[in-house]
Design a protein around this motif. Sequence first.
Motif, PDB file in Angstrom:
ATOM      1  N   GLU A   1       0.857  -1.181   0.000  1.00 24.61           N
ATOM      2  CA  GLU A   1       0.000   0.000   0.000  1.00 24.61           C
ATOM      3  C   GLU A   1       0.898   1.238   0.000  1.00 24.61           C
ATOM      4  OE1 GLU A   1      -3.159   2.242   3.005  1.00 24.61           O
ATOM      5  OE2 GLU A   1      -2.562   0.150   3.376  1.00 24.61           O
ATOM      6  N   ILE A   2       0.444   2.280  -0.652  1.00 23.88           N
ATOM      7  CA  ILE A   2       1.179   3.542  -0.669  1.00 23.88           C
ATOM      8  C   ILE A   2       0.273   4.629  -0.103  1.00 23.88           C
ATOM      9  CG2 ILE A   2       0.525   3.959  -3.083  1.00 23.88           C
ATOM     10  CD1 ILE A   2       3.177   5.478  -3.384  1.00 23.88           C
ATOM     11  N   GLU A   3       0.778   5.371   0.877  1.00 25.86           N
ATOM     12  CA  GLU A   3      -0.025   6.406   1.540  1.00 25.86           C
ATOM     13  C   GLU A   3      -0.329   7.547   0.566  1.00 25.86           C
ATOM     14  OE1 GLU A   3       2.036   7.649   4.999  1.00 25.86           O
ATOM     15  OE2 GLU A   3       1.402   5.909   6.199  1.00 25.86           O
ATOM     16  N   PRO A   4      -1.464   8.224   0.765  1.00 27.10           N
ATOM     17  CA  PRO A   4      -1.816   9.335  -0.133  1.00 27.10           C
ATOM     18  C   PRO A   4      -0.749  10.425  -0.199  1.00 27.10           C
ATOM     19  CG  PRO A   4      -3.711   8.680   1.181  1.00 27.10           C
ATOM     20  CD  PRO A   4      -2.551   7.919   1.724  1.00 27.10           C
ATOM     21  N   GLU A   5      -0.167  10.782   0.949  1.00 29.42           N
ATOM     22  CA  GLU A   5       0.853  11.824   0.938  1.00 29.42           C
ATOM     23  C   GLU A   5       2.113  11.363   0.211  1.00 29.42           C
ATOM     24  OE1 GLU A   5       0.645  14.970   1.742  1.00 29.42           O
ATOM     25  OE2 GLU A   5      -1.482  14.558   2.072  1.00 29.42           O
ATOM     26  N   ALA A   6       2.440  10.080   0.337  1.00 32.06           N
ATOM     27  CA  ALA A   6       3.591   9.556  -0.401  1.00 32.06           C
ATOM     28  C   ALA A   6       3.325   9.578  -1.905  1.00 32.06           C
ATOM     29  CB  ALA A   6       3.901   8.130   0.061  1.00 32.06           C
ATOM     30  N   LEU A   7       2.083   9.266  -2.282  1.00 32.81           N
ATOM     31  CA  LEU A   7       1.730   9.316  -3.693  1.00 32.81           C
ATOM     32  C   LEU A   7       1.799  10.751  -4.219  1.00 32.81           C
ATOM     33  CD1 LEU A   7       0.841   7.401  -5.933  1.00 32.81           C
ATOM     34  CD2 LEU A   7      -1.533   7.877  -5.330  1.00 32.81           C
ATOM     35  N   ARG A   8       1.367  11.714  -3.402  1.00 38.96           N
ATOM     36  CA  ARG A   8       1.440  13.119  -3.799  1.00 38.96           C
ATOM     37  C   ARG A   8       2.899  13.551  -3.969  1.00 38.96           C
ATOM     38  NH1 ARG A   8      -1.985  17.413  -3.677  1.00 38.96           N
ATOM     39  NH2 ARG A   8      -3.593  16.172  -2.651  1.00 38.96           N
ATOM     40  N   LEU A   9       3.773  13.053  -3.090  1.00 33.60           N
ATOM     41  CA  LEU A   9       5.187  13.395  -3.198  1.00 33.60           C
ATOM     42  C   LEU A   9       5.780  12.855  -4.494  1.00 33.60           C
ATOM     43  CD1 LEU A   9       7.805  14.540  -2.037  1.00 33.60           C
ATOM     44  CD2 LEU A   9       8.100  12.396  -0.774  1.00 33.60           C
ATOM     45  N   VAL A  10       5.368  11.652  -4.907  1.00 29.63           N
ATOM     46  CA  VAL A  10       5.854  11.093  -6.173  1.00 29.63           C
ATOM     47  C   VAL A  10       5.404  11.961  -7.342  1.00 29.63           C
ATOM     48  CG1 VAL A  10       5.767   9.108  -7.728  1.00 29.63           C
ATOM     49  CG2 VAL A  10       5.946   8.752  -5.254  1.00 29.63           C
ATOM     50  N   VAL A  11       4.150  12.392  -7.289  1.00 30.20           N
ATOM     51  CA  VAL A  11       3.611  13.222  -8.372  1.00 30.20           C
ATOM     52  C   VAL A  11       4.333  14.559  -8.437  1.00 30.20           C
ATOM     53  CG1 VAL A  11       1.561  14.441  -9.177  1.00 30.20           C
ATOM     54  CG2 VAL A  11       1.354  12.108  -8.309  1.00 30.20           C
ATOM     55  N   LYS A  12       4.559  15.171  -7.295  1.00 28.18           N
ATOM     56  CA  LYS A  12       5.087  16.536  -7.262  1.00 28.18           C
ATOM     57  C   LYS A  12       6.602  16.587  -7.380  1.00 28.18           C
ATOM     58  CE  LYS A  12       4.560  20.819  -4.627  1.00 28.18           C
ATOM     59  NZ  LYS A  12       3.961  21.438  -3.428  1.00 28.18           N
ATOM     60  N   GLY A  13       7.297  15.659  -6.780  1.00 26.37           N
ATOM     61  CA  GLY A  13       8.739  15.769  -6.707  1.00 26.37           C
ATOM     62  C   GLY A  13       9.511  14.940  -7.707  1.00 26.37           C
ATOM     63  N   TYR A  14       8.856  13.999  -8.397  1.00 25.96           N
ATOM     64  CA  TYR A  14       9.611  13.084  -9.252  1.00 25.96           C
ATOM     65  C   TYR A  14       9.115  13.058 -10.693  1.00 25.96           C
ATOM     66  CZ  TYR A  14      11.531  11.399  -4.865  1.00 25.96           C
ATOM     67  OH  TYR A  14      12.169  11.325  -3.652  1.00 25.96           O
ATOM     68  N   VAL A  33       8.389  -8.497   0.325  1.00 25.53           N
ATOM     69  CA  VAL A  33       7.362  -9.526   0.459  1.00 25.53           C
ATOM     70  C   VAL A  33       7.911 -10.877   0.001  1.00 25.53           C
ATOM     71  CG1 VAL A  33       5.092 -10.274  -0.346  1.00 25.53           C
ATOM     72  CG2 VAL A  33       5.486  -7.863   0.216  1.00 25.53           C
ATOM     73  N   ALA A  34       8.691 -10.891  -1.092  1.00 26.09           N
ATOM     74  CA  ALA A  34       9.230 -12.136  -1.609  1.00 26.09           C
ATOM     75  C   ALA A  34      10.250 -12.745  -0.658  1.00 26.09           C
ATOM     76  CB  ALA A  34       9.856 -11.907  -2.985  1.00 26.09           C
ATOM     77  N   GLU A  35      11.030 -11.905   0.037  1.00 25.17           N
ATOM     78  CA  GLU A  35      12.014 -12.409   0.986  1.00 25.17           C
ATOM     79  C   GLU A  35      11.376 -12.872   2.290  1.00 25.17           C
ATOM     80  OE1 GLU A  35      16.014  -9.828  -0.226  1.00 25.17           O
ATOM     81  OE2 GLU A  35      14.739  -9.202   1.448  1.00 25.17           O
ATOM     82  N   GLY A  36      10.142 -12.466   2.525  1.00 23.33           N
ATOM     83  CA  GLY A  36       9.462 -12.834   3.759  1.00 23.33           C
ATOM     84  C   GLY A  36       9.791 -11.940   4.930  1.00 23.33           C
ATOM     85  N   THR A  37      10.462 -10.794   4.688  1.00 28.66           N
ATOM     86  CA  THR A  37      10.795  -9.875   5.786  1.00 28.66           C
ATOM     87  C   THR A  37       9.595  -9.036   6.202  1.00 28.66           C
ATOM     88  OG1 THR A  37      11.549  -8.250   4.163  1.00 28.66           O
ATOM     89  CG2 THR A  37      13.205  -9.758   5.070  1.00 28.66           C
ATOM     90  N   ALA A  38       8.543  -8.982   5.369  1.00 25.62           N
ATOM     91  CA  ALA A  38       7.361  -8.200   5.732  1.00 25.62           C
ATOM     92  C   ALA A  38       6.150  -8.849   5.079  1.00 25.62           C
ATOM     93  CB  ALA A  38       7.506  -6.750   5.270  1.00 25.62           C
ATOM     94  N   ALA A  39       5.060  -8.954   5.859  1.00 21.19           N
ATOM     95  CA  ALA A  39       3.820  -9.498   5.310  1.00 21.19           C
ATOM     96  C   ALA A  39       3.071  -8.446   4.506  1.00 21.19           C
ATOM     97  CB  ALA A  39       2.927 -10.015   6.443  1.00 21.19           C
ATOM     98  N   LYS A  40       3.182  -7.186   4.951  1.00 18.56           N
ATOM     99  CA  LYS A  40       2.559  -6.085   4.238  1.00 18.56           C
ATOM    100  C   LYS A  40       3.484  -4.873   4.324  1.00 18.56           C
ATOM    101  CE  LYS A  40      -1.587  -3.220   3.809  1.00 18.56           C
ATOM    102  NZ  LYS A  40      -2.955  -2.943   4.296  1.00 18.56           N
ATOM    103  N   VAL A  41       3.665  -4.212   3.195  1.00 13.73           N
ATOM    104  CA  VAL A  41       4.546  -3.053   3.125  1.00 13.73           C
ATOM    105  C   VAL A  41       3.685  -1.825   2.887  1.00 13.73           C
ATOM    106  CG1 VAL A  41       6.468  -1.962   1.913  1.00 13.73           C
ATOM    107  CG2 VAL A  41       6.423  -4.450   2.209  1.00 13.73           C
ATOM    108  N   VAL A  42       3.791  -0.853   3.774  1.00 15.78           N
ATOM    109  CA  VAL A  42       3.093   0.418   3.631  1.00 15.78           C
ATOM    110  C   VAL A  42       4.148   1.474   3.316  1.00 15.78           C
ATOM    111  CG1 VAL A  42       1.621   2.135   4.727  1.00 15.78           C
ATOM    112  CG2 VAL A  42       1.303  -0.305   5.248  1.00 15.78           C
ATOM    113  N   VAL A  43       4.085   2.051   2.150  1.00 18.68           N
ATOM    114  CA  VAL A  43       5.074   3.028   1.702  1.00 18.68           C
ATOM    115  C   VAL A  43       4.648   4.406   2.191  1.00 18.68           C
ATOM    116  CG1 VAL A  43       6.254   4.006  -0.292  1.00 18.68           C
ATOM    117  CG2 VAL A  43       5.536   1.606  -0.325  1.00 18.68           C
ATOM    118  N   THR A  44       5.525   5.050   2.949  1.00 19.69           N
ATOM    119  CA  THR A  44       5.266   6.392   3.480  1.00 19.69           C
ATOM    120  C   THR A  44       6.154   7.401   2.755  1.00 19.69           C
ATOM    121  OG1 THR A  44       6.941   6.184   5.210  1.00 19.69           O
ATOM    122  CG2 THR A  44       4.730   5.361   5.716  1.00 19.69           C
TER     123      THR A  44
END
Length: 801
Positions: free
Chosen positions: A542-555, A579-590
Amino acid sequence: MATEQMNTEQTNSQDISQNGPDVKIPEDALIIIPVREMVLFPGAIAPIAIGRPKSIAAAQQALREQRPVGIVLQRSPEIEEPGPDDLYRVATIANIVRYITAPDGTHHIVCQGVQRARILDFLPGTPFPAARIQQIPEPATNSPEIEARALNLQRQAIEAIELLPQAPPELVAMFQSTTAPGALADLATSFMDIKPQDKQEVLETIDLALRVEKVSKHLAERLEVLRISNEIGQKTRATFDERQREAILREQMATIQRQLGEGDGKAAEVTELTAAIAKANMPPEAEAHAKKELRRYERMPEAAGEAGMVRTYLDWLIELPWALPEEKPIDIKEARRILDADHFGLEKIKSRIIEYLAVRKLAPQGKAPILCFVGPPGVGKTSLGQSIARAMDRPFVRVSLGGVHDEAEIRGHRRTYIGALPGNIIQGIKKAGARNCVMMLDEIDKMGRGVQGDPSAAMLEVLDPEQNGTFRDNYLGVPFDLSRVVFIATANMLDQIPGPLLDRMELISLAGYTEEEKLEIARRYLVRRQLEANGLTAEQAEIEPEALRLVVKGYTREAGVRNLEREIGKVFRHAAVQVAEGTAAKVVVTTKDIATVLGQPRFEGEIAQRTSIPGVATGLAWTPVGGDILFIEASRVPGRGGMILTGQLGEVMRESVQAALTLVKSKAPQLGIDPSVFEKSDIHVHVPAGATPKDGPSAGVAMFTALTSLLTNRTVRSDTAMTGEISLRGLVLPVGGIKEKVVAAAAAGLKRVMLPARNKRDYDDIPQSARDNLEFIWLERVDEAIAAALEPAGAKVEAAE
């Protein structure tokens, strides 16, 4: 001719890099390219395969310096690195007319001989052979004896050509038009099949009488060989005619067997083809033509080479969708739902598409316009065509026209050629399987034009509702009705589309998206698509809304969303690793994770930094990939009233600077500028990003504002951008691309835009989100621009860090 011939259909032209080794060859010297088993004569054009690194470097150096080369035969073809003693001393000065790199990595040059030359001595210390030469002029012809020998040589050459099998008639015309004895001897030697040493001997013979005599002697020997070969060929043809008679008798025997009911495999095949033709529902003309070809095929022996070509042609005729399928009525409500589900925003464009579909529903037999979506890459032109196909419940097929340079790719090849096929239009209809399909003509502005014809001219018949009902493909040879095909075209730039072709289409412009629109598109479509592409689910990443806005604006800073989707894909690939390595069941991108994955933001608020000193103004520009901001910088240094322009400015922008400076000079008293400043100073105008060429009639207001800011020592407001051209009377003239420019200003974080008052007609095209975030200032005269853009006199000026 060269012994190693070049297949031009399997080669690709290569631009020679300008960053080669720094080699200085004197002007009186010549770059030498040794060759094996071939001699190039003056006036001849021949391809030469080069494989040695020194020869490749020599050819590329000659191309970079645009100088001729010397083509010289080496004495022994087995020597890999020939030295001066391994080369003959008489060479041919030649121009390289083409440099080609084949797909297998081999290099070829096409050279045209110019003049004989004698090698005096080779230059030491060069990375490839180079020598000082003495040019050998062609002797003058003033002897009746030489002219008589030349006429005899001409007759011999023409007789030899007539004895050659399948000799092109142009070759006879070439020899008939060549009258100079020296050129005639060189031409005849070029085409003769003799040893390279004998050709070199002719090249080294300067005396005309002796040269013509040598060539005539060689040609007489070849004539005798050709006469004997011709006699043998006639005897062979007689034997072949006898075998052909036997084949005909066998075919007649097979016919008698079929009449007796014995039958064979081909009879069953012909019966099957007859039934298929009857079921194909062809028009009467096409069906009659198919039956005629079937009768020809039935009479052909199975071993005949043309039988396979006729069978392939019959398969094409049978498999094409000649009959019009039952068309379902268009559901306008469903069409509106599909467009809203597939595309966010674009309200005016979706409204025009709904109007188009409504007219098609009420007048199915009418001649609907050809829609052409025009806009930067990644704004959804192709996906709009797919949505139209879904709304009409018809098959969708895409035909890419980018790089098409042969008329046959549109109209098809004639069946006289081996490997002939129908054009892309007929192939697309066969692929769709319906005569009423939706056909997307992608990149219609990128069609080329080659020696095989103009494909854009062939498209005129395809896109004309008055003509495409009887479109004739060269391969089919019978008319095919394209009137029920829904053609939709896409383009990035209109300037590259010929006027008559542009007149066939109705243009629908798609500008870039604002930041809020990109954010909504990413949330609705791109995130889900990239989750599926990277094997993830919403429960795993999952990607947080503010992180998505940062991708749009800064990149990303683009008109479309293609690069934005790539950046989102990078983020989810990083999550997929965890997820493939099994280090996290769910990744939330901030927002904190974005810099780790994508690096530091590429686009920052640089406008305030750039405009913090006088002499810098922010302009707006239109590009083929959308709008962009443009900084205009002006500086003053002691001088004598000169003007310096840098930044890869085109002629139109240079004229804008001159007009702006003249206007500033004329308004100097009103602006509070000392006129003597212009006589004691040089003014330098620079547009950064100098490696990018810039041109267009829309920078006059920004140029005038930057110069006024510099000379009045007043800074330009950092939240303001401007566009518009000026006249010498101080009027602000209208420009194009307003929608794209305003969207770019909103994406850059600006708050105010200054536009020509005569561009108010374009206000309705600007997206609502951009209207809400920007203040619009409409300019009639440049005085209004100065009043609105410059900080008040006496305001504190801070130096840029």
